[in-house]
Design an enzyme around this catalytic site. Structure first.
Site, mmCIF file in Angstrom:
data_model
loop_
_atom_site.group_PDB
_atom_site.id
_atom_site.type_symbol
_atom_site.label_atom_id
_atom_site.label_comp_id
_atom_site.label_asym_id
_atom_site.label_seq_id
_atom_site.Cartn_x
_atom_site.Cartn_y
_atom_site.Cartn_z
ATOM 1 N N ARG A 180 -16.622 18.158 -31.883
ATOM 2 C CA ARG A 180 -15.091 18.201 -32.011
ATOM 3 C C ARG A 180 -14.589 18.827 -30.669
ATOM 4 O O ARG A 180 -15.160 19.190 -29.976
ATOM 5 C CB ARG A 180 -15.158 19.430 -32.919
ATOM 6 C CG ARG A 180 -15.817 19.059 -34.318
ATOM 7 C CD ARG A 180 -15.619 20.241 -35.428
ATOM 8 N NE ARG A 180 -16.258 19.977 -36.576
ATOM 9 C CZ ARG A 180 -17.628 20.124 -37.067
ATOM 10 N NH1 ARG A 180 -18.490 20.624 -35.997
ATOM 11 N NH2 ARG A 180 -18.086 19.607 -38.053
ATOM 12 N N LYS A 204 -18.445 24.735 -34.505
ATOM 13 C CA LYS A 204 -17.219 25.325 -35.171
ATOM 14 C C LYS A 204 -17.392 26.090 -36.468
ATOM 15 O O LYS A 204 -16.891 27.064 -36.533
ATOM 16 C CB LYS A 204 -16.181 24.321 -35.449
ATOM 17 C CG LYS A 204 -14.986 24.571 -36.028
ATOM 18 C CD LYS A 204 -14.017 23.201 -36.487
ATOM 19 C CE LYS A 204 -12.809 23.766 -37.328
ATOM 20 N NZ LYS A 204 -11.978 22.451 -37.803
ATOM 21 N N HIS A 272 -8.997 13.920 -32.514
ATOM 22 C CA HIS A 272 -9.905 13.581 -33.401
ATOM 23 C C HIS A 272 -10.520 12.294 -33.628
ATOM 24 O O HIS A 272 -11.836 12.235 -34.286
ATOM 25 C CB HIS A 272 -9.425 14.486 -34.587
ATOM 26 C CG HIS A 272 -10.656 14.932 -35.540
ATOM 27 N ND1 HIS A 272 -11.522 15.984 -35.005
ATOM 28 C CD2 HIS A 272 -11.144 14.620 -36.793
ATOM 29 C CE1 HIS A 272 -12.692 16.103 -36.270
ATOM 30 N NE2 HIS A 272 -11.965 15.223 -37.310
ATOM 31 N N ARG A 275 -14.014 11.782 -32.357
ATOM 32 C CA ARG A 275 -15.154 12.003 -33.196
ATOM 33 C C ARG A 275 -15.478 11.051 -34.221
ATOM 34 O O ARG A 275 -16.534 10.811 -34.569
ATOM 35 C CB ARG A 275 -15.130 13.336 -33.740
ATOM 36 C CG ARG A 275 -16.014 13.958 -34.756
ATOM 37 C CD ARG A 275 -16.005 15.272 -35.200
ATOM 38 N NE ARG A 275 -16.654 15.799 -36.256
ATOM 39 C CZ ARG A 275 -18.124 16.361 -35.999
ATOM 40 N NH1 ARG A 275 -18.635 16.349 -34.780
ATOM 41 N NH2 ARG A 275 -18.724 16.777 -37.048
ATOM 42 N N HIS A 299 -22.992 17.823 -40.113
ATOM 43 C CA HIS A 299 -22.594 18.025 -41.242
ATOM 44 C C HIS A 299 -23.442 18.878 -42.260
ATOM 45 O O HIS A 299 -24.381 18.821 -42.360
ATOM 46 C CB HIS A 299 -22.179 16.679 -41.787
ATOM 47 C CG HIS A 299 -21.008 15.843 -41.250
ATOM 48 N ND1 HIS A 299 -21.069 14.673 -41.206
ATOM 49 C CD2 HIS A 299 -20.006 16.571 -40.430
ATOM 50 C CE1 HIS A 299 -19.859 14.179 -40.553
ATOM 51 N NE2 HIS A 299 -19.400 15.481 -40.002
ATOM 52 N N TYR A 308 -18.652 7.867 -43.244
ATOM 53 C CA TYR A 308 -18.484 6.890 -42.128
ATOM 54 C C TYR A 308 -19.115 5.647 -42.326
ATOM 55 O O TYR A 308 -18.953 4.545 -41.406
ATOM 56 C CB TYR A 308 -18.909 7.418 -40.932
ATOM 57 C CG TYR A 308 -18.292 8.657 -40.635
ATOM 58 C CD1 TYR A 308 -17.130 8.679 -39.782
ATOM 59 C CD2 TYR A 308 -18.712 10.141 -40.937
ATOM 60 C CE1 TYR A 308 -16.318 9.679 -39.369
ATOM 61 C CE2 TYR A 308 -17.982 11.025 -40.407
ATOM 62 C CZ TYR A 308 -16.732 11.053 -39.704
ATOM 63 O OH TYR A 308 -15.951 12.062 -39.500
#
Length: 350
Positions: A180, A204, A272, A275, A299, A308
């Site tokens: 990120r 994060k 973003h 990513r 994740h 994705y």
């Protein structure tokens, strides 16, 4: 802050509460005397007001809410999004829930609570089917947006717009690590593992120190940047400004680097999206499993990584062109079936 929440989370909650109090000041209602009517006023205003940050003052820029013809991405709408309204309602609900535990504020929470949603999201067995629930009152319908990756051709054009070693190293690290924006900007000199080809970042969500990969090309750009700018002192991030006294590169300055490049190209890619590009490339690599990609992207749930793997229509342009150019193939049947049986089952002319 006492609950160990992220400063960015506290900042966003503070702005939502400021918006709520501005509505109360305009209605001349004290925060202790509010009812659901004031929450209705807040939602009604957010659904019709224009967001001043969406104003396009640059000539030739795409109007708010339009679709960029090169990227296929929709620009932000002129008003407030449904996710902003939902977030503001959540903040107000939590604010009054906090004060009600101390016996202050109104008797009833001005934001209606959806008990069915709370029950559906409560702890359950992974084998159980998730229960369906209706949206609560005043809650908008938040659309699910699919992440979009930068195509290879547009990625090359974007990378060519980077005019210094720092920017080239930044983009290379972003698109190969999947980190990120805020995570990569906090990397220090001791966080670079040149031997293993990885960077250590502060995640994060958990704020744990975790490794992310970096390609040999990204490390080569990073070495060229450090050779050009010099090594930073201990405790200072490696990404620094180039004008004036060296200062740590902020998120907003990094965001502006991408904006200047996309303005020249006429696209609307964001920071973003780098990513998203890294995640899409990894998820579509047949040599990487989905669980491995989940580990790299950090994740919490594999369902997030699964987003994705969805193939969009833009990814099928070449296959559709080949499909339309192929002539229609005549229908043929195996020779062991009699013609009368085929006609009886499928009809004449099938």
């Amino acid at each position: 802050m006492l609950g160990d929440a992220s400063p960015a989370t506290c900042r966003s909650y503070g702005y939502d509460l400021l918006r709520w109090f501005r509505v109360l000041w305009a209605l001349d209602v004290g925060w202790e005397q509010v009812t659901e009517a004031e929450a209705v006023a807040l939602v009604g205003w957010l659904r019709h007001a224009r967001n001043p940050q969406r104003q396009r003052r640059r000539p030739g820029s795409h109007p708010a809410g339009s679709v960029n013809p090169q990227t296929g991405k929709q620009t932000l709408r002129p008003g407030y999004s449904a996710s902003t309204i939902a977030h503001n309602l959540t903040v107000v609900h939590g604010f009054y829930g906090f004060h009600m535990s101390f016996g202050s504020g109104p008797v009833l929470n001005p934001v209606p609570e959806n008990r069915a949603r709370r029950a559906a999201l409560s702890h359950r067995s992974p084998l159980e089917v998730r229960a369906e629930f209706r949206r609560g009152r005043l809650r908008p319908k938040v659309p699910v947006r699919q992440p979009r990756a930068i195509p290879d051709q547009q990625w090359n054009e974007l990378f060519e717009q980077m005019g210094c070693a720092r920017d080239r190293a930044l983009l290379s690290c972003y698109v190969t690590s999947g980190a990120r924006a805020s995570e990569l900007l906090g990397v220090e000199l001791g966080d670079i593992d040149w031997t293993k080809g990885q960077l250590w970042v502060i995640s994060k969500g958990t704020r744990a120190r975790q490794p992310v990969p970096a390609s040999p090309e990204a490390l080569a750009h990073l070495a060229a940047y450090l050779d050009d700018a010099g090594l930073p002192v201990d405790g200072v991030p490696i990404w620094r400004t180039r004008r004036g006294d060296p200062r740590p590169l902020t998120y907003w300055a990094t965001r502006r680097i991408i904006q200047r490049a996309t303005e020249k190209l006429g696209t609307n890619w964001t920071l973003h999206d780098l990513r998203h590009t890294a995640a899409t490339r990894m998820a579509r690599d047949p040599e990487l499993t989905l669980v491995e990609v989940q580990t790299i992207l950090r994740h919490a749930h594999i369902s997030t990584t699964n987003l994705y793997t969805v193939v969009g229509l833009d990814d099928l342009i070449d296959k559709l062109a080949a499909h339309y150019s192929r002539p229609a193939q005549p229908v043929s049947w195996p020779t062991q079936y009699a013609a009368d049986d085929i006609e009886a089952v499928f009809g004449a002319g099938k």
